[in-house]
Design an enzyme around this catalytic site. Sequence first.
Site: not given
Length: 590
Positions: A134, A293, A368
């Site tokens: 990430d 993202e 999330d």
Amino acid sequence: MAVKSIKQRMIGFILGVCMLMLEGCSKTPGGDQYPYSGNGWWKSAVAYEIYVKSFCDSDGDGVGDLNGITSKLDHLKELGAGAIWLTPCYVSPQADNGYDIADYYNIDPAYGTMDDMERLIKEAGDRDIRIVMDLVFNHTSVENEWFRESRSGKDNDKSDWYIWEDPKPDGSAPTNWRSIFGGSAWEYDETRGQYYLHTFLPEQPDLNWANPEVRKALQDIAGFWIDKGVGGFRLDAITYIKKPEVFEDGKPDASDGMAGIHAMTANTEGILDYLHEFKANVQEGTDIFTVGEANGVSPSDLKNWIGKDGVFDMVFEFGLVNIDLPDESNWCRRREWKLSEFKSFFSENLEDSDEAGGWFPVFLENHDQPRSIDHFMPGDGDRIAKGKALAVLLLTMRGTPFIMQGEELGYVNVDWPDIDDYNDISTKNHYSFALEEGYTEEEAMDGVHHFARDSARTPMQWDDSANAGFTTGDPWLPVYPDYQIFNRSSEKKDPDSVLSYYIRLAGLRREHSELSEGSYEDIMPDDECIFAYTREHSGKKATILINFTGSEVRYDADLVKDAVCLTDSAGEDRPGVLSPFEAVIYESGE
Ligand code: NOJ
């Protein structure tokens, strides 16, 4: 700018030769050779997201770690995983559970060491699983040495590595922007006598991508991890990296007089130049894949973001997970949605992804988001049936499926009674914001129960022993009380469990290429009860039908005439009829 090492260049050369040899075998639906990511190994892979802090604790400190992950690789292999996305495990003060990075080149001691990481990469590789890191590149931690230097004065090498602005004449923040986690997006710094911008927490200052030295430093970090052997990157919050030329107040969108920063900075013109540079200097010639993202990128914009002319291989688009949330900053304003809208999310994205020559990451959950059983299925009814139905959707939709840890065990949302029970800072801030906006405590908690990020972050439930076998210590977040029933070990033994069904579906995906590579067609787009689609490839057609309601529903049995039932989540196989939350896959063709 040259950031690729000799090793990377050699890999690039070898891949280039292999791709020429394979020409014709790895075409996108649009027919173009896909030039950037090796042979596209990641297109047919199943990806699995690990929330490192909550997966498996090997040393009894209550926090998951890399050795814990290595010890569980066989579980992931059984699910057909070919890629594991690790949430950030770099050195971090953990203000946002690792999304605030102090040192991109080292592993946080709570998670292990670089040797542990190298062993994980190796042992995963031995099972044909690649590790995906990430990259949190929109911001760092305030404890990152870059920021320490930058804030030490206006005259240092890194003074403009972050977004610094003078106060307004009255001393207040440069703009009225509200950060994504609530409160002003600007924080005053006494030493510089200026404000710095933070899209998220004050502990997460935004980097200044306009500075080429910053971009080079970030590309070097990515190159370092490619050299370690990782197979891909997820680019965090990447739509926020480009800031507008001028900082101006936005139109207030709530009674606090502020304007959400998302509307002010997401997907700002010019952002793609930075990302093309990243792709050219970091990815080109390697076999890694990238997934951005991309909150703020709409399906019609996908052509600029993915595929041959885009900047990533895939992007996580937010239309589906926000289907019930017209305003992300207000968890109390939920909207009703129809199944036809849910379906059109997939049709639009797939059409636009294919047109762009890109690829689609299928996800119903991440760290999330709420648990999908509670997010997308009606409240009543059997959670196991719902979990299996969503598994069918996830593993038979066109694209690379991303399973969120625990999703394969059929987890549901936590419903802790008090806001103090929650760990996540964004959840706490959403709760306070709701109260400030005049919602009652009950309404604010209702929003929390629906959307709290902690629901996706409770410790993984491995067995029915103390703390679900996650840790021998005190878990950093409470284990969900249902762990004695819903855990990996019990579900593995139960042929009717959600986990057994995931394993079965992963096998079907491997054996029936139309399920991973086939075209997609929504065959009943207006039906508000059944999600029905076909996948076709090499003369085979799979017809998938999923009942999204808690009632028995009927469909035209001719749709599956002469077809063989590959699986039926309710174990019934009654062509033309689906029991509550039942999902079926039929196959026809030569
Ligand atoms: C998106 C990540 O998924 C989330 O967990 C994090 O809080 C923000 N970006 C900030 O990095």
